[in-house]
Design a protein around this motif. Structure first.
Motif, mmCIF file in Angstrom:
data_model
loop_
_atom_site.group_PDB
_atom_site.id
_atom_site.type_symbol
_atom_site.label_atom_id
_atom_site.label_comp_id
_atom_site.label_asym_id
_atom_site.label_seq_id
_atom_site.Cartn_x
_atom_site.Cartn_y
_atom_site.Cartn_z
ATOM 1 N N SER A 6 31.947 -85.601 -33.789
ATOM 2 C CA SER A 6 32.736 -86.476 -34.664
ATOM 3 C C SER A 6 33.336 -85.736 -35.849
ATOM 4 O O SER A 6 34.382 -86.127 -36.371
ATOM 5 C CB SER A 6 31.856 -87.624 -35.176
ATOM 6 N N GLN A 7 32.669 -84.673 -36.297
ATOM 7 C CA GLN A 7 33.136 -83.898 -37.442
ATOM 8 C C GLN A 7 32.907 -82.429 -37.141
ATOM 9 O O GLN A 7 31.788 -82.023 -36.814
ATOM 10 C CB GLN A 7 32.379 -84.315 -38.702
ATOM 11 N N ILE A 8 33.963 -81.635 -37.230
ATOM 12 C CA ILE A 8 33.878 -80.205 -36.914
ATOM 13 C C ILE A 8 34.404 -79.445 -38.119
ATOM 14 O O ILE A 8 35.614 -79.436 -38.393
ATOM 15 C CB ILE A 8 34.689 -79.849 -35.656
ATOM 16 N N ILE A 9 33.496 -78.814 -38.860
ATOM 17 C CA ILE A 9 33.847 -78.125 -40.107
ATOM 18 C C ILE A 9 33.930 -76.629 -39.835
ATOM 19 O O ILE A 9 32.930 -75.989 -39.504
ATOM 20 C CB ILE A 9 32.812 -78.407 -41.200
ATOM 21 N N ALA A 10 35.126 -76.068 -39.952
ATOM 22 C CA ALA A 10 35.332 -74.632 -39.764
ATOM 23 C C ALA A 10 35.174 -73.933 -41.110
ATOM 24 O O ALA A 10 35.694 -74.399 -42.126
ATOM 25 C CB ALA A 10 36.715 -74.370 -39.193
ATOM 26 N N VAL A 11 34.467 -72.798 -41.111
ATOM 27 C CA VAL A 11 34.211 -72.047 -42.351
ATOM 28 C C VAL A 11 34.623 -70.598 -42.139
ATOM 29 O O VAL A 11 34.212 -69.964 -41.162
ATOM 30 C CB VAL A 11 32.719 -72.110 -42.742
ATOM 31 N N ASP A 12 35.434 -70.071 -43.055
ATOM 32 C CA ASP A 12 35.818 -68.661 -42.964
ATOM 33 C C ASP A 12 36.238 -68.175 -44.342
ATOM 34 O O ASP A 12 36.605 -68.977 -45.207
ATOM 35 C CB ASP A 12 36.972 -68.470 -41.968
ATOM 36 N N THR A 13 36.165 -66.873 -44.548
ATOM 37 C CA THR A 13 36.566 -66.296 -45.831
ATOM 38 C C THR A 13 38.063 -66.009 -45.876
ATOM 39 O O THR A 13 38.584 -65.633 -46.931
ATOM 40 C CB THR A 13 35.811 -64.983 -46.100
ATOM 41 N N LYS A 14 38.751 -66.172 -44.766
ATOM 42 C CA LYS A 14 40.192 -65.921 -44.713
ATOM 43 C C LYS A 14 40.920 -67.240 -44.489
ATOM 44 O O LYS A 14 40.763 -67.882 -43.451
ATOM 45 C CB LYS A 14 40.519 -64.917 -43.602
ATOM 46 N N ALA A 15 41.749 -67.616 -45.459
ATOM 47 C CA ALA A 15 42.423 -68.909 -45.421
ATOM 48 C C ALA A 15 43.388 -69.036 -44.251
ATOM 49 O O ALA A 15 43.649 -70.149 -43.771
ATOM 50 C CB ALA A 15 43.167 -69.142 -46.739
ATOM 51 N N ASN A 16 43.919 -67.901 -43.752
ATOM 52 C CA ASN A 16 44.880 -67.977 -42.641
ATOM 53 C C ASN A 16 44.238 -68.466 -41.347
ATOM 54 O O ASN A 16 44.944 -68.855 -40.408
ATOM 55 C CB ASN A 16 45.516 -66.604 -42.399
ATOM 56 N N GLN A 54 43.908 -76.103 -34.815
ATOM 57 C CA GLN A 54 44.527 -76.168 -33.491
ATOM 58 C C GLN A 54 43.476 -76.307 -32.397
ATOM 59 O O GLN A 54 43.684 -76.995 -31.397
ATOM 60 C CB GLN A 54 45.361 -74.909 -33.262
ATOM 61 N N MET A 55 42.319 -75.676 -32.621
ATOM 62 C CA MET A 55 41.238 -75.745 -31.642
ATOM 63 C C MET A 55 40.405 -77.016 -31.756
ATOM 64 O O MET A 55 39.600 -77.297 -30.872
ATOM 65 C CB MET A 55 40.314 -74.525 -31.791
ATOM 66 N N GLY A 56 40.584 -77.761 -32.855
ATOM 67 C CA GLY A 56 39.860 -79.029 -32.967
ATOM 68 C C GLY A 56 39.100 -79.269 -34.249
ATOM 69 O O GLY A 56 38.437 -80.299 -34.392
ATOM 70 N N ALA A 57 39.172 -78.343 -35.209
ATOM 71 C CA ALA A 57 38.457 -78.538 -36.468
ATOM 72 C C ALA A 57 39.023 -79.737 -37.221
ATOM 73 O O ALA A 57 40.242 -79.916 -37.302
ATOM 74 C CB ALA A 57 38.551 -77.286 -37.337
ATOM 75 N N THR A 58 38.134 -80.544 -37.777
ATOM 76 C CA THR A 58 38.564 -81.686 -38.590
ATOM 77 C C THR A 58 38.638 -81.330 -40.065
ATOM 78 O O THR A 58 39.329 -82.002 -40.841
ATOM 79 C CB THR A 58 37.595 -82.865 -38.405
ATOM 80 N N HIS A 59 37.915 -80.277 -40.481
ATOM 81 C CA HIS A 59 37.911 -79.830 -41.860
ATOM 82 C C HIS A 59 37.854 -78.305 -41.885
ATOM 83 O O HIS A 59 37.381 -77.669 -40.931
ATOM 84 C CB HIS A 59 36.701 -80.379 -42.633
ATOM 85 N N PHE A 60 38.314 -77.717 -42.986
ATOM 86 C CA PHE A 60 38.246 -76.264 -43.152
ATOM 87 C C PHE A 60 37.710 -75.947 -44.536
ATOM 88 O O PHE A 60 38.150 -76.534 -45.528
ATOM 89 C CB PHE A 60 39.623 -75.615 -42.975
ATOM 90 N N VAL A 61 36.771 -75.013 -44.603
ATOM 91 C CA VAL A 61 36.199 -74.562 -45.867
ATOM 92 C C VAL A 61 36.514 -73.082 -46.045
ATOM 93 O O VAL A 61 36.164 -72.261 -45.192
ATOM 94 C CB VAL A 61 34.666 -74.775 -45.893
ATOM 95 N N ASP A 62 37.192 -72.747 -47.142
ATOM 96 C CA ASP A 62 37.475 -71.354 -47.478
ATOM 97 C C ASP A 62 36.265 -70.806 -48.238
ATOM 98 O O ASP A 62 36.069 -71.101 -49.419
ATOM 99 C CB ASP A 62 38.741 -71.271 -48.335
ATOM 100 N N ALA A 63 35.460 -70.015 -47.548
ATOM 101 C CA ALA A 63 34.208 -69.529 -48.133
ATOM 102 C C ALA A 63 34.429 -68.516 -49.248
ATOM 103 O O ALA A 63 33.487 -68.184 -49.976
ATOM 104 C CB ALA A 63 33.336 -68.917 -47.043
ATOM 105 N N SER A 64 35.659 -68.032 -49.401
ATOM 106 C CA SER A 64 35.932 -67.092 -50.489
ATOM 107 C C SER A 64 36.142 -67.802 -51.817
ATOM 108 O O SER A 64 36.192 -67.157 -52.875
ATOM 109 C CB SER A 64 37.171 -66.253 -50.158
#
Length: 370
Positions: free
Chosen positions: A213-223, A230-240
């Motif tokens: 129901s909720q897919i949170i993607a986390v990465d240090t690179k905002a790009n 596109q792959m299905g993330a519902t949220h994105f967290v910029d870890a930087s």
């Protein structure tokens, strides 16, 4: 004996050398494959940088697809002309791991990965001086021609594009398998994925496939956000930009996620993924770390919060079965492959390809042969 163009690593920390090598014919139980596509994967980068020491010279590459050119005595599962995906953890099919549905743990594949040889202890590559060159994971897909065990190839339909088959061979099966086999993510649950490279993007895709129901993607690179969504993330967290654990908890109303996945291969994101999991939740580590890496885990949470921490190799999948399933899923429109490929390179530009990978400029890239 035949010759091939290959990328040879002579010393860790140095660029690979593009040169012509001799490829010995397949022995009993072996096949020679004409490679058509090879994946530029982070696992090979660990060897290039010396994070995972291997005896050199060695021809890297473990993700790919090609066409069988020659078979040795006793080979029955494939014949010349068959299209195949190499399995970078070949399995015997007889040991307790294989019989229990965990072929990636088979001692056959483990031995080839760490010795750099075929099962008989020998190699099938020679350089211009006649010196032996080692194999990586038994398949060495960074050679235009590669001899490998019959147990290291899976036959696929000839009409399926080989570049797509190469993508499936490691990144897709590892990521999707981590969700479906290692974690067994349930529909309607919440997921956090630390690292949006080739494996992480497919973990995201796997979570979408099972209706998280909720897919949170986390990465240090905002790009990485565009690819993740596109792959299905519902949220994105910029870890930087701050504490990703707190961000994940804020997105889940302070509770934490049901499942967290680490797909970077560094201690800190492993710790963060673990800390992001709710009481009774599961953290799965799929990233390959340096050989000496250690992560600091709050052990009491294993008890008081009943958390589960586990690892997964090859997505805990059964490559001979699941590679075929993934191809069928793509044909049915359920599995994204075209969207994963960012760039392609000729073999001569393989060092540039790894520089781009390390800079985080690609979702997935391939070496292609005409």
């Amino acid at each position: 004996m035949r010759t091939a163009l290959a990328a040879v690593l002579y010393e860790s920390g140095k660029p690979m050398v593009i040169e012509e090598v001799t490829v010995l014919p397949p022995q009993a139980g072996e096949v020679t494959v004409r490679m058509k596509a090879a994946g530029v994967c982070h696992s090979d980068l660990h060897v290039i940088k010396g994070d995972l020491p291997m005896t050199c010279p060695i021809i890297l590459g473990h993700e790919g697809a090609g066409i069988v050119e020659e078979v040795g005595a006793g080979v029955t599962s494939v014949q010349p002309g068959d299209h195949v995906i190499p399995i970078w953890r070949a399995s015997c099919g007889r040991c307790e791991y294989c019989l229990n549905g965990r072929p990636a743990l088979c001692d056959m594949g483990t031995a080839m990965r760490f010795t750099g040889t075929m099962p008989d202890g020998q190699t099938r590559f020679r350089n211009g001086l006649g010196d032996s060159i080692r194999h990586y994971a038994g398949v060495s897909t960074f050679s235009s021609l590669s001899t490998m065990p019959e147990a290291a190839v899976v036959k696929i339909d000839a009409d399926f594009p080989l570049w797509k088959a190469a993508l499936i061979g490691c990144g897709v099966i590892t990521g999707v398998g981590a969700v479906t086999y290692a974690a067994r993510v349930m529909p309607g649950t919440t997921v956090a994925v630390y690292g949006c490279g080739g494996i992480g993007l497919n973990i995201i895709q796997g979570a979408k496939l099972v209706s998280a129901s909720q897919i949170i993607a986390v990465d240090t690179k905002a790009n990485k956000e565009t690819w993740a969504r596109q792959m299905g993330a519902t949220h994105f967290v910029d870890a930087s930009q701050g504490d990703p654990v707190q961000a994940v908890r804020d997105l889940t109303k302070g509770r934490g996620v049901d499942y967290a996945f680490e797909a970077v291969g560094l201690p800190q994101p492993i710790e963060q993924a673990y800390d992001s999991v709710r009481k009774g939740g599961t953290c799965v580590v799929s990233g390959i770390c340096r050989a000496d890496a250690r992560a600091a885990i709050n052990v009491n949470q294993l008890v008081y919060a009943e958390k589960t921490l586990k690892g997964t190799l090859y997505g805990s999948a059964r490559p001979r079965i699941d590679l075929i399933h993934l191809i069928a899923m793509h044909r049915q429109g359920h599995l994204l492959l075209d969207e994963l490929l960012t760039r392609t390179y000729p073999l001569e530009q393989i060092n540039e390809a790894y520089e781009s990978l390390e800079r985080g400029e690609v979702a997935r890239s391939l070496i292609l042969w005409e």
